[in-house]
Scaffold this active site. Structure first.
Site, PDB file in Angstrom:
ATOM      1  N   CYS A 148      69.076  55.533  45.697  1.00 45.83           N
ATOM      2  CA  CYS A 148      67.999  54.479  45.735  1.00 45.83           C
ATOM      3  C   CYS A 148      68.319  53.583  46.905  1.00 45.83           C
ATOM      4  O   CYS A 148      69.186  52.892  46.744  1.00 45.83           O
ATOM      5  CB  CYS A 148      67.615  53.855  44.380  1.00 45.83           C
ATOM      6  SG  CYS A 148      66.403  52.529  44.572  1.00 45.83           S
TER       7      CYS A 148
ATOM      8  N   CYS B  96      67.210  48.379  38.538  1.00 43.95           N
ATOM      9  CA  CYS B  96      66.763  48.522  39.837  1.00 43.95           C
ATOM     10  C   CYS B  96      65.925  47.276  40.131  1.00 43.95           C
ATOM     11  O   CYS B  96      64.862  47.111  39.581  1.00 43.95           O
ATOM     12  CB  CYS B  96      66.093  49.657  40.093  1.00 43.95           C
ATOM     13  SG  CYS B  96      65.244  49.851  41.592  1.00 43.95           S
TER      14      CYS B  96
ATOM     15  N   CYS C 270      68.627  50.037  44.674  1.00 42.51           N
ATOM     16  CA  CYS C 270      69.753  49.711  43.885  1.00 42.51           C
ATOM     17  C   CYS C 270      70.878  50.565  43.742  1.00 42.51           C
ATOM     18  O   CYS C 270      71.851  50.590  43.098  1.00 42.51           O
ATOM     19  CB  CYS C 270      68.891  49.454  42.491  1.00 42.51           C
ATOM     20  SG  CYS C 270      68.798  51.246  41.731  1.00 42.51           S
TER      21      CYS C 270
ATOM     22  N   LYS D 115      24.233  52.220  59.636  1.00 40.56           N
ATOM     23  CA  LYS D 115      24.286  53.221  58.560  1.00 40.56           C
ATOM     24  C   LYS D 115      25.296  52.953  57.289  1.00 40.56           C
ATOM     25  O   LYS D 115      26.599  53.170  57.793  1.00 40.56           O
ATOM     26  CB  LYS D 115      24.743  54.383  59.484  1.00 40.56           C
ATOM     27  CG  LYS D 115      24.670  55.950  58.511  1.00 40.56           C
ATOM     28  CD  LYS D 115      24.841  57.138  59.353  1.00 40.56           C
ATOM     29  CE  LYS D 115      24.659  58.485  58.518  1.00 40.56           C
ATOM     30  NZ  LYS D 115      25.410  58.414  57.297  1.00 40.56           N
TER      31      LYS D 115
ATOM     32  N   CYS E 173      63.635  56.831  41.210  1.00 40.41           N
ATOM     33  CA  CYS E 173      65.098  56.071  41.223  1.00 40.41           C
ATOM     34  C   CYS E 173      65.502  56.142  39.645  1.00 40.41           C
ATOM     35  O   CYS E 173      64.525  56.030  38.782  1.00 40.41           O
ATOM     36  CB  CYS E 173      64.921  54.788  41.768  1.00 40.41           C
ATOM     37  SG  CYS E 173      65.996  53.719  41.008  1.00 40.41           S
TER      38      CYS E 173
ATOM     39  N   TYR F  92      16.664  51.783  52.273  1.00 37.55           N
ATOM     40  CA  TYR F  92      16.327  52.187  53.827  1.00 37.55           C
ATOM     41  C   TYR F  92      14.904  52.694  53.952  1.00 37.55           C
ATOM     42  O   TYR F  92      14.658  53.224  54.887  1.00 37.55           O
ATOM     43  CB  TYR F  92      17.358  52.756  54.371  1.00 37.55           C
ATOM     44  CG  TYR F  92      17.939  53.841  53.739  1.00 37.55           C
ATOM     45  CD1 TYR F  92      17.172  55.199  53.249  1.00 37.55           C
ATOM     46  CD2 TYR F  92      19.349  54.013  53.252  1.00 37.55           C
ATOM     47  CE1 TYR F  92      17.677  56.204  52.569  1.00 37.55           C
ATOM     48  CE2 TYR F  92      19.793  55.040  52.579  1.00 37.55           C
ATOM     49  CZ  TYR F  92      19.068  55.975  52.324  1.00 37.55           C
ATOM     50  OH  TYR F  92      19.613  57.201  51.622  1.00 37.55           O
TER      51      TYR F  92
ATOM     52  N   GLU G 228      19.168  50.744  62.225  1.00 35.70           N
ATOM     53  CA  GLU G 228      19.691  49.918  61.013  1.00 35.70           C
ATOM     54  C   GLU G 228      21.255  50.402  61.001  1.00 35.70           C
ATOM     55  O   GLU G 228      21.381  51.549  61.497  1.00 35.70           O
ATOM     56  CB  GLU G 228      19.083  50.398  59.738  1.00 35.70           C
ATOM     57  CG  GLU G 228      17.735  50.110  59.608  1.00 35.70           C
ATOM     58  CD  GLU G 228      16.780  50.898  58.443  1.00 35.70           C
ATOM     59  OE1 GLU G 228      17.534  51.442  57.659  1.00 35.70           O
ATOM     60  OE2 GLU G 228      15.830  51.155  58.664  1.00 35.70           O
TER      61      GLU G 228
ATOM     62  N   LYS H 189      26.786  58.309  64.994  1.00 36.22           N
ATOM     63  CA  LYS H 189      27.955  58.242  64.241  1.00 36.22           C
ATOM     64  C   LYS H 189      29.117  57.632  65.298  1.00 36.22           C
ATOM     65  O   LYS H 189      29.051  58.051  66.318  1.00 36.22           O
ATOM     66  CB  LYS H 189      28.416  59.522  63.976  1.00 36.22           C
ATOM     67  CG  LYS H 189      27.474  60.402  63.010  1.00 36.22           C
ATOM     68  CD  LYS H 189      27.375  59.669  61.586  1.00 36.22           C
ATOM     69  CE  LYS H 189      28.461  60.132  60.656  1.00 36.22           C
ATOM     70  NZ  LYS H 189      28.340  61.387  59.885  1.00 36.22           N
TER      71      LYS H 189
ATOM     72  N   ASP I 197      27.917  53.234  54.625  1.00 39.74           N
ATOM     73  CA  ASP I 197      28.770  54.327  54.054  1.00 39.74           C
ATOM     74  C   ASP I 197      28.825  54.501  52.608  1.00 39.74           C
ATOM     75  O   ASP I 197      30.026  53.733  52.085  1.00 39.74           O
ATOM     76  CB  ASP I 197      30.098  54.224  54.831  1.00 39.74           C
ATOM     77  CG  ASP I 197      30.752  55.449  54.805  1.00 39.74           C
ATOM     78  OD1 ASP I 197      30.130  56.391  54.349  1.00 39.74           O
ATOM     79  OD2 ASP I 197      32.004  55.444  55.376  1.00 39.74           O
TER      80      ASP I 197
END
Ligand code: IVH
Length: 668
Positions: A405, A429, A408, A113, A423, A223, A111, A313, A115
């Site tokens: 920045c 900006c 700007c 696995k 900024c 499961y 099956e 895994k 997560d």
């Protein structure tokens, strides 16, 4: 009526089953919504009809305030891990030997696995009774309130003679698409982004408020079984899974039955490795199980995991590459985020050329320099992250936060005590531009009803809207000329801009989008200072006197109004006719007790305590519950106790009731 109600419940549950379990909807959304509404209306008129399996009962009314503990009748185990084909095969070779069988004759079941998060859902006579996390395997946490919101979890089992008792064991997880959706929203709302779907699922299930969980699209796939008292007997694990599917649960996709030869394991792994990217959910390996329950029993357990199952895994998706450069991206609130530009590498099924570096503290922690060889990881996370420096580069360059920045050219500053650099370009900006305008026009603030987010983006990209002040110089043709807009809708937009001009000071202040100054903060500031001029000229210390305003907000407000560009924008807005009632029209100075903190203690004879409090507050004082060095004055009524003693010890001014009334000329 009862029959009609039962029919409605059954009908919607069937539709939900088709949609959420079989992925095969049989009804149009509109019809579904209509029938659901009928059910809600019927339940509102006849609350006595409501049954726990009604689809309206997925979201319980109230959030919980703590997680109850639940003891698992049958322990929830974990799995041994294997990281290679040899290890996986070796695991079953050993099992076969113990059973005196050849591995190639062992019937196995594989099956994906999933997560997510292990959950045990308990059913009594077919009705969902409670759900718990794994916890330490013996005792878990009660998460019934959030599990009930997961649509692929049946509230009632779909068979006529359900078992007396049943624990369904499985994984609750967030499909990739749902994960991407909530993270997109999180970015938009400037709230926390989840690192991977597992964290998102765990965070959602452990929500106190089921409403939040209900909005996130979690799924559940079983499961196995825990406690079971029922008529149906099983001889194989695969029969149990088929039975659970008949009860109304989803099936794990891509399960295979095979015989345990080395070649079969090899083939299975190759298939799953290729399938993995295409699956709608994240998987982190493959679980192999001995299918025969008799053989499972014969093998038993070792420590906390079965000797009949192992998790193969997938390898961690780490790769080494070179850090070519670091760019700084400017977000909606002006935060500069460093982004690593990488020599492209293939990792976790995709080619990666960028990785997030979060902030300068993270760069320092990693000891990172441009030109370094670095290890990056993509463990189901959307954006790969930098794990460590593998080797420092020969022509190494340091990573420096720009002083201006990149968008700007305004100065970049770091707020004291925070990791982020920002900024200071504020309203001018461009990186912050469209988002700021959306914030300004939104329902919560200026409420410019016909100026929606799409239109703002369009006008912004056409250069018609650069700052919030430009809203007021929009011309009919600016809007009418856009695709999908006509003269009529353009008129509506202009009319709603006009209609929004009369507002409240707090609303306007909040609309400006000063960092950290939300709706409530803006209201408090407006209430305290009463007019915009006073706010614009307030010092840090003045702002710190406002109830609920801390140093971060105070600093941000001062910096915002200090900026000449912001001043010009505000002047333009006011010039365009935006106005508010001057709250009480009182300049700050008339507030006799502004900046003072008073404490009331003991019993007042001539004036109820709440009236005295209101009086003090109306004069600008803050009324606190306890005495500290900051206290200006204590009013001590009869039987005043420790607060009076504290005030005397600290040398703070104390008034008795008569003195207090005299002070404010309230005595007869
Ligand atoms: S079987 C006694 N099957 O993996 C064995 N577990 O690392 C019970 N998991 O706690 C587990 N998908 O949360 C099994 N198809 C699957 C699984 C699965 C995910 C999780 C489960 C378990 C963890 C062990």
């Amino acid at each position: 009526m009862q029959t009609r109600y039962n029919d409605l419940v059954a009908k919607i549950n069937q539709w939900d089953y088709e949609y959420y379990v079989l992925d095969n909807p049989s009804v149009a959304d509109a019809e579904y919504d209509q029938v659901f509404r009928q059910l809600l209306e019927m339940e509102a008129d006849n609350p006595e009809l409501i049954t726990p399996e009604s689809p309206s009962q997925r979201v319980g009314a109230k959030p919980i305030d703590e997680f109850r503990k639940i003891e698992h009748t049958v322990k929830m185990l974990s799995l041994a891990n294997a990281f290679s084909l040899e290890e996986t095969f070796g695991f079953f070779e050993k099992a076969a030997k113990e059973l005196e069988l050849s591995p190639a004759s062992l019937e196995l079941f594989s099956e994906p696995k999933l997560d997510g998060l292990a959950i045990s859902i308990h059913y009594e006579k077919g009705l969902l009774s409670y759900a718990a996390t794994r916890g330490d395997g013996q005792v878990g946490e009660d998460v019934t309130h959030t599990i009930r919101t997961v649509k692929s979890v049946p509230l009632k089992l779909a068979i006529p003679n359900p078992p007396e008792k049943l624990d369904v064991r499985g994984e609750v997880f967030m499909p990739k698409a749902a994960f991407e959706k909530i993270n997109r929203q999180a970015v938009q709302n400037d709230s926390k982004v989840f690192v991977n779907p597992r964290n998102a699922a765990a965070g959602t299930i452990r929500q106190m408020n089921p409403k939040i969980a209900a909005e996130r699209d979690l799924q559940f796939i079983p499961y196995g079984l825990g406690e079971y008292e029922g008529e149906q007997q099983f001889t194989r694990h695969s029969e149990i899974l088929a039975y659970l599917h008949r009860l109304g649960f989803r099936k794990n996709p891509h399960c295979y039955a095979f015989l345990g030869s080395f070649e079969a394991f090899e083939k299975n792994y190759q298939v799953m490795e290729q399938t993995r990217e295409k699956l709608p959910m994240q998987i982190d390996g493959i679980v192999y199980k001995v299918d025969s329950l008799e053989l499972q029993t014969a093998l038993g357990f070792i420590a906390r995991s079965p000797k009949w199952a192992v998790a193969r895994k997938f390898p961690a998706e780490n790769m080494v590459t070179q850090l070519l450069s670091v760019d700084f991206q400017v977000g909606r609130t002006g935060v500069l985020t460093p982004v690593a530009r990488l020599e492209p590498v293939f990792v976790g099924g995709v080619t990666v050329s960028n990785a997030t570096l979060h902030n300068m503290d993270e760069i320092e922690r990693l000891g990172l320099g441009i030109g370094d060889s670095i290890e990056i990881q993509r463990a189901g996370d959307v954006i790969p992250k930098v794990v460590k420096v593998v080797a420092t580069g020969t022509h190494r360059a340091p990573i420096v936060m720009p002083v201006r920045c990149p968008v700007c050219d305004a100065a970049v500053e770091r707020t004291e005590g925070q990791a982020a650099f920002r900024c200071t370009g504020g309203l001018t900006c461009a990186a912050q531009g469209a988002e700021r305008i959306k914030h300004y026009a939104s329902r919560r603030f200026m409420n410019i009803t016909n100026l929606g987010t799409k239109l703002i983006e369009l006008l912004y990209s056409k250069g018609c809207l650069n700052t919030i002040a430009d809203i007021y110089s929009l011309k009919l043709s600016d809007i009418a000329d856009l695709e999908g807009q006509g003269e009529k809708s353009a008129q509506n937009v202009l009319a709603s801009i006009d209609a929004s001009k009369s507002t409240k000071l707090g609303t306007f202040l909040g609309a400006l989008g000063i960092h950290e100054v939300g709706e409530e903060g803006a209201k408090s500031i407006a209430k305290y200072f009463k007019n915009l001029d006073a706010i614009a000229h307030a010092s840090f210390e003045d702002l710190m006197q406002v109830p609920d305003i801390g140093p971060v907000m105070a600093t941000n407000v001062v910096n915002f109004f200090k900026d000449e560009k912001n001043q010009a924008i505000i002047a333009k807005i006011i010039g365009a006719g935006v106005c508010w009632e001057d709250e009480a029209n009182e300049p700050v100075k008339q507030q006799r007790l502004a900046g003072q903190t008073w404490v009331l203690t003991g019993t007042l004879q001539q004036m109820p305590r709440n009236e005295a409090k209101a009086l003090l507050e109306s004069l600008g004082a803050k009324v606190a519950g306890s005495v500290s060095k900051k206290t200006t004055c204590v009013v001590a009524g009869q039987d005043a106790g420790s607060k009076l003693a504290n005030a005397q010890a600290l040398g703070i001014k104390v008034l008795d009731e008569t003195e207090f009334l005299a002070e404010f000329k309230l005595a007869d």
